[in-house]
Enzyme design. Structure first.
Site, PDB file in Angstrom:
ATOM      1  N   SER A 132       0.894  -1.200   0.035  1.00  0.00           N
ATOM      2  CA  SER A 132      -0.177  -0.023   0.174  1.00  0.00           C
ATOM      3  C   SER A 132       0.811   1.324  -0.007  1.00  0.00           C
ATOM      4  O   SER A 132       1.803   1.274   0.432  1.00  0.00           O
ATOM      5  CB  SER A 132      -0.799  -0.023   1.375  1.00  0.00           C
ATOM      6  OG  SER A 132      -1.376   1.198   1.465  1.00  0.00           O
ATOM      7  N   TYR A 145      -2.429  -1.332  10.536  1.00  0.00           N
ATOM      8  CA  TYR A 145      -2.399  -1.429   9.146  1.00  0.00           C
ATOM      9  C   TYR A 145      -1.179  -0.956   8.231  1.00  0.00           C
ATOM     10  O   TYR A 145      -0.383  -1.807   7.567  1.00  0.00           O
ATOM     11  CB  TYR A 145      -3.549  -0.975   8.477  1.00  0.00           C
ATOM     12  CG  TYR A 145      -3.657  -1.243   6.937  1.00  0.00           C
ATOM     13  CD1 TYR A 145      -4.197  -2.569   6.295  1.00  0.00           C
ATOM     14  CD2 TYR A 145      -3.520  -0.231   6.015  1.00  0.00           C
ATOM     15  CE1 TYR A 145      -4.361  -2.640   5.038  1.00  0.00           C
ATOM     16  CE2 TYR A 145      -3.528  -0.142   4.694  1.00  0.00           C
ATOM     17  CZ  TYR A 145      -4.087  -1.584   4.380  1.00  0.00           C
ATOM     18  OH  TYR A 145      -4.165  -1.563   2.700  1.00  0.00           O
TER      19      TYR A 145
HETATM   20  N1  NAP Z   1      -8.863  -1.324  -1.619  1.00  0.00           N
HETATM   21  C1  NAP Z   1      -7.746  -0.323  -1.658  1.00  0.00           C
HETATM   22  O1  NAP Z   1      -7.837   0.836  -1.796  1.00  0.00           O
HETATM   23  C2  NAP Z   1      -6.328  -0.875  -1.219  1.00  0.00           C
HETATM   24  C3  NAP Z   1      -5.370  -0.002  -1.334  1.00  0.00           C
HETATM   25  C4  NAP Z   1      -4.080  -0.393  -1.041  1.00  0.00           C
HETATM   26  C5  NAP Z   1      -3.858  -1.697  -0.758  1.00  0.00           C
HETATM   27  N2  NAP Z   1      -4.983  -2.552  -0.763  1.00  0.00           N
HETATM   28  C6  NAP Z   1      -4.749  -3.959  -0.333  1.00  0.00           C
HETATM   29  O2  NAP Z   1      -5.071  -4.930  -1.412  1.00  0.00           O
HETATM   30  C7  NAP Z   1      -5.620  -6.141  -0.812  1.00  0.00           C
HETATM   31  C8  NAP Z   1      -7.201  -6.234  -1.092  1.00  0.00           C
HETATM   32  O3  NAP Z   1      -7.746  -5.432  -0.714  1.00  0.00           O
HETATM   33  P1  NAP Z   1      -9.275  -5.150  -1.013  1.00  0.00           P
HETATM   34  O4  NAP Z   1      -9.748  -3.716  -0.869  1.00  0.00           O
HETATM   35  O5  NAP Z   1      -9.408  -5.932  -2.284  1.00  0.00           O
HETATM   36  O6  NAP Z   1      -9.800  -5.856   0.442  1.00  0.00           O
HETATM   37  P2  NAP Z   1     -11.203  -6.542   0.573  1.00  0.00           P
HETATM   38  O7  NAP Z   1     -12.349  -6.209  -0.655  1.00  0.00           O
HETATM   39  O8  NAP Z   1     -11.832  -6.002   2.067  1.00  0.00           O
HETATM   40  O9  NAP Z   1     -10.985  -8.069   0.330  1.00  0.00           O
HETATM   41  C9  NAP Z   1     -10.345  -8.581   1.490  1.00  0.00           C
HETATM   42  C10 NAP Z   1     -10.011  -9.987   0.861  1.00  0.00           C
HETATM   43  O10 NAP Z   1      -9.371 -10.801   2.023  1.00  0.00           O
HETATM   44  C11 NAP Z   1      -9.735 -12.038   2.481  1.00  0.00           C
HETATM   45  N3  NAP Z   1      -9.493 -12.261   4.013  1.00  0.00           N
HETATM   46  C12 NAP Z   1      -9.813 -11.459   4.950  1.00  0.00           C
HETATM   47  N4  NAP Z   1      -9.411 -12.093   6.160  1.00  0.00           N
HETATM   48  C13 NAP Z   1      -8.857 -13.313   5.648  1.00  0.00           C
HETATM   49  C14 NAP Z   1      -8.329 -14.406   6.364  1.00  0.00           C
HETATM   50  N5  NAP Z   1      -8.085 -14.183   7.583  1.00  0.00           N
HETATM   51  N6  NAP Z   1      -7.875 -15.436   5.468  1.00  0.00           N
HETATM   52  C15 NAP Z   1      -8.034 -15.480   4.273  1.00  0.00           C
HETATM   53  N7  NAP Z   1      -8.768 -14.319   3.583  1.00  0.00           N
HETATM   54  C16 NAP Z   1      -9.172 -13.322   4.240  1.00  0.00           C
HETATM   55  C17 NAP Z   1     -11.446 -11.642   2.386  1.00  0.00           C
HETATM   56  O11 NAP Z   1     -12.382 -12.603   2.293  1.00  0.00           O
HETATM   57  P3  NAP Z   1     -13.090 -13.435   3.604  1.00  0.00           P
HETATM   58  O12 NAP Z   1     -13.630 -12.086   4.349  1.00  0.00           O
HETATM   59  O13 NAP Z   1     -13.938 -14.029   3.101  1.00  0.00           O
HETATM   60  O14 NAP Z   1     -11.857 -14.071   4.309  1.00  0.00           O
HETATM   61  C18 NAP Z   1     -11.544 -10.680   0.887  1.00  0.00           C
HETATM   62  O15 NAP Z   1     -11.387 -11.718  -0.222  1.00  0.00           O
HETATM   63  C19 NAP Z   1      -5.217  -6.115   0.711  1.00  0.00           C
HETATM   64  O16 NAP Z   1      -3.778  -6.552   0.999  1.00  0.00           O
HETATM   65  C20 NAP Z   1      -5.359  -4.267   1.074  1.00  0.00           C
HETATM   66  O17 NAP Z   1      -4.511  -4.191   2.170  1.00  0.00           O
HETATM   67  C21 NAP Z   1      -6.258  -2.183  -0.895  1.00  0.00           C
END
Ligand code: NAP
Length: 237
Positions: A132, A145
């Site tokens: 991130s 985080y």
């Molecule tokens: N969205 C953004 O703007 C953004 C920006 C920078 C970085 N990121 C990074 O990108 C990545 C994906 O983010 P996202 O925005 O797509 O998040 P999201 O929509 O909240 O999805 C998170 C995913 O992680 C899974 N997860 C959560 N807890 C888990 C566990 N204990 N074991 C296995 N899987 C688990 C969730 O499924 P379940 O709940 O079913 O487990 C879901 O599939 C993350 O690492 C985040 O930090 C996102």
């Protein structure tokens, strides 16, 4: 000439960026192992969904078993699963909340990389860690985080050093704000999960070591010149 089907492991694959990655790889004919706590829903025949809590050693071991059982090894591991908690440090915080965030965001990509290392093809495989922009400067409302992402960015660089000469490419993917559950209700001008996934797929195919689409590219450039300004901008995110 037909391209060889690759095997891709994607964590956090039930929604957001992970689900978009599953669709992108499945659509190009690759074999995908899609992991989340809740079994990812898919209609692709070439996607194997798996329910595993990667914040636990048992969940990591379960995924390693599934990979070992397929016997063809893996081409790409994408450590994408992550959670973000808003934490006010002047108020009581349940230690379990802190442990869970560190376990998933930092420990699990490290442990998973080690657990799957024997199955990564050499030469020619790739490990992608999704960090991130807050790895550069913390977002004060999400202090744990931010610390986990800074730690993961550091681990990514160390891993790259150790893998140099071994034929394993190590990629840091740095999303800008992406429109997923994680960012619901905040931010403007967000990238779609599909565009973020497409950038990762293209970056891996091109052998890139950093994938920073959209505003991430600009912020990284600005950070080299004016880190104080960028720290202030990220603090307001
Ligand atoms: N969205 C953004 O703007 C953004 C920006 C920078 C970085 N990121 C990074 O990108 C990545 C994906 O983010 P996202 O925005 O797509 O998040 P999201 O929509 O909240 O999805 C998170 C995913 O992680 C899974 N997860 C959560 N807890 C888990 C566990 N204990 N074991 C296995 N899987 C688990 C969730 O499924 P379940 O709940 O079913 O487990 C879901 O599939 C993350 O690492 C985040 O930090 C996102």
């Amino acid at each position: 000439m037909t391209q060889k089907r690759k095997t891709i492991v994607i964590t956090g694959a039930s929604r957001g960026i992970g689900a978009a990655l599953v669709n992108a790889y499945a659509a190009q004919g690759d074999e995908v192992i899609a992991v989340a706590r809740s079994r990812p829903k898919t209609s692709w025949p070439n996607v194997q969904p798996l329910a595993a809590d990667l914040a636990t050693d048992a969940g990591i071991a379960r995924l390693a078993e599934v990979v070992a059982a397929r016997s063809q090894g893996i081409d790409t591991l994408i450590n994408n699963a992550g959670i973000q908690n808003q934490i006010t440090l002047t108020e009581p915080v349940d230690p379990a909340t802190i442990d869970a965030e560190i376990a998933l965001n930092l420990s699990s990509p490290i442990k998973l990389t080690l657990a799957l290392m024997p199955f990564l093809h050499t030469p020619g495989s790739t490990v992608v860690n999704v960090t991130s922009l807050v790895a550069l400067h913390p977002k004060p409302s999400a202090p744990v985080y931010s610390a986990t992402k800074a730690g993961l960015a550091s681990f990514t660089r160390a891993l790259r050093h150790q893998m140099s000469g071994k034929g394993i490419t190590v990629v840091e993917a740095i999303p800008p704000l992406v429109a997923t559950d994680m960012t619901a209700g905040r931010g403007r001008g967000k990238l779609t999960p599909e565009d973020m996934a497409a950038a990762i797929v293209a970056g891996v195919a091109a052998g890139a070591t950093r994938v920073a689409p959209g505003k991430s590219k600009l912020v990284l450039r600005l950070n080299r010149l004016l880190p104080g300004l960028v720290a202030g901008i990220l603090a307001r995110e």
